[in-house]
Design an enzyme around this catalytic site. Structure first.
Site, PDB file in Angstrom:
ATOM      1  CG  ASP A 228       3.131 -12.797  -3.148  1.00  0.00           C
ATOM      2  OD1 ASP A 228       2.534 -13.150  -4.174  1.00  0.00           O
ATOM      3  OD2 ASP A 228       3.262 -11.615  -2.825  1.00  0.00           O
TER       4      ASP A 228
ATOM      5  CG  ASN B 242       2.031  -1.331   2.801  1.00  0.00           C
ATOM      6  OD1 ASN B 242       2.360  -1.734   1.685  1.00  0.00           O
ATOM      7  ND2 ASN B 242       1.904  -2.142   3.833  1.00  0.00           N
TER       8      ASN B 242
ATOM      9  CG  HIS C 238       3.140  -4.641   0.053  1.00  0.00           C
ATOM     10  ND1 HIS C 238       2.052  -4.936   0.846  1.00  0.00           N
ATOM     11  CD2 HIS C 238       2.723  -4.909  -1.216  1.00  0.00           C
ATOM     12  CE1 HIS C 238       1.056  -5.357   0.101  1.00  0.00           C
ATOM     13  NE2 HIS C 238       1.434  -5.350  -1.159  1.00  0.00           N
TER      14      HIS C 238
ATOM     15  CD  GLU D 131       2.818  -5.974   4.224  1.00  0.00           C
ATOM     16  OE1 GLU D 131       2.945  -4.855   3.709  1.00  0.00           O
ATOM     17  OE2 GLU D 131       1.771  -6.641   4.142  1.00  0.00           O
TER      18      GLU D 131
HETATM   19  C1  F6R Z   1       0.941  -9.997  -5.501  1.00  0.00           C
HETATM   20  C2  F6R Z   1       1.822  -9.208  -4.641  1.00  0.00           C
HETATM   21  C3  F6R Z   1       1.415  -7.907  -4.055  1.00  0.00           C
HETATM   22  C4  F6R Z   1       0.594  -7.028  -5.000  1.00  0.00           C
HETATM   23  C5  F6R Z   1       0.278  -5.676  -4.357  1.00  0.00           C
HETATM   24  C6  F6R Z   1      -0.627  -4.842  -5.233  1.00  0.00           C
HETATM   25  O1  F6R Z   1       1.570 -11.201  -5.916  1.00  0.00           O
HETATM   26  O2  F6R Z   1       2.891  -9.651  -4.381  1.00  0.00           O
HETATM   27  O3  F6R Z   1       2.580  -7.203  -3.679  1.00  0.00           O
HETATM   28  O4  F6R Z   1       1.306  -6.836  -6.182  1.00  0.00           O
HETATM   29  O5  F6R Z   1      -0.339  -5.878  -3.125  1.00  0.00           O
HETATM   30  O6  F6R Z   1      -1.864  -5.489  -5.361  1.00  0.00           O
HETATM   31  P1  F6R Z   1      -2.971  -4.996  -6.382  1.00  0.00           P
HETATM   32  O7  F6R Z   1      -2.408  -5.197  -7.761  1.00  0.00           O
HETATM   33  O8  F6R Z   1      -4.146  -5.902  -6.138  1.00  0.00           O
HETATM   34  O9  F6R Z   1      -3.245  -3.567  -6.081  1.00  0.00           O
END
Ligand code: F6R
Length: 240
Positions: A67, A135, A137, A142
């Protein structure tokens, strides 16, 4: 889903590096699906240390990221393109032409999503690395995102904006929209490796691994993947 529980983040990162390096060593032209965020930083540090010590070759590896924030250019300090360059690609000698990520500055968002979908079709991933949102995701899919979704633009959930604000000077600077790989493309990877660390992920880990498979918990779809490994530290796995 295969579940590995480690005592802490250090051991989680070491185990994740074992999985990743196995893929890279087996096929020096492997396609790696990569993630940003805090969780993979320990893994990336281990890959960099291994490259320095053992010279593991990345000159023919290709990568595709999950992303990118919409509206940030690739040289913006908070863009995911910049994050990857700084935390992994430069240290491994991975050249920009080996890497792929959505263009946050694309004028036509629909066209950009179609371009990325077509690219992912041509570049089947040998492994897809994922972090887990508190959450539930995966990437920026989401809760409520259809499992069949392709690359699309999302408006980030307020909880995600708050989670990500720690990396910005001010919460007002966190982009509200992002491009994300869809759940369909995540599921197309041959192998999936999802990492979760810390008590704030415990609820999401439980729902992902043991709860109902539902679009309300995007990561629960991973229960349906034939080769998915979760590595969680004890804090994140405490509800399992
Ligand atoms: C990042 C991504 C997000 C993160 C997720 C966890 O490329 O796609 O889904 O993997 O938000 O983030 P952290 O590792 O910062 O807790």
């Amino acid at each position: 889903m295969k579940i590995i529980i480690t005592k802490d983040y250090e051991e989680l990162s070491a185990k994740a590096a074992e999985v990743m390096l196995q893929v890279v060593k087996q096929d020096p032209q492997a396609v790696l699906g990569l993630a940003t965020g805090t969780t993979p930083l320990g893994l990336y540090a281990k890959m960099l240390a291994d490259h320095k010590e053992n010279g593991t070759d990345y000159s023919r590896i290709r990568t595709a990221n999950l992303d990118e924030y919409k509206g940030l250019p690739k040289d913006h300090e908070q863009s995911y393109a910049y994050f990857m360059k700084k935390n992994l690609f430069d240290g491994l000698g991975i050249r920009p032409e080996q890497t792929n990520i959505e263009n946050g500055m694309a004028k036509d968002a629909q066209e950009e999503c179609a371009r990325y979908d077509a690219l992912l079709e041509r570049l089947p991933r040998d492994i897809q690395l994922l972090g887990l949102g508190s959450n539930g995701h995966i990437a920026f899919n989401e809760p409520g995102t259809p499992f069949g979704s392709g690359t699309h633009v999302v408006t980030l959930a307020e909880s995600t904006v708050k989670d990500n604000a720690r990396l910005f000077k001010d919460i007002a600077e966190v982009p509200r929209q992002a491009f994300t790989m869809g759940i369909r493309q995540i599921m197309q990877a041959k192998k999936i490796l999802i990492l979760a660390s810390g008590a704030n992920k415990a609820d999401a880990v439980y729902k992902m691994a043991k709860g109902e498979v539902t679009e309300q918990v995007p990561a629960s779809v991973l229960q349906l993947h034939p080769d998915c490994t979760l590595i969680a530290d004890e804090a994140a796995a405490c509800r399992l």
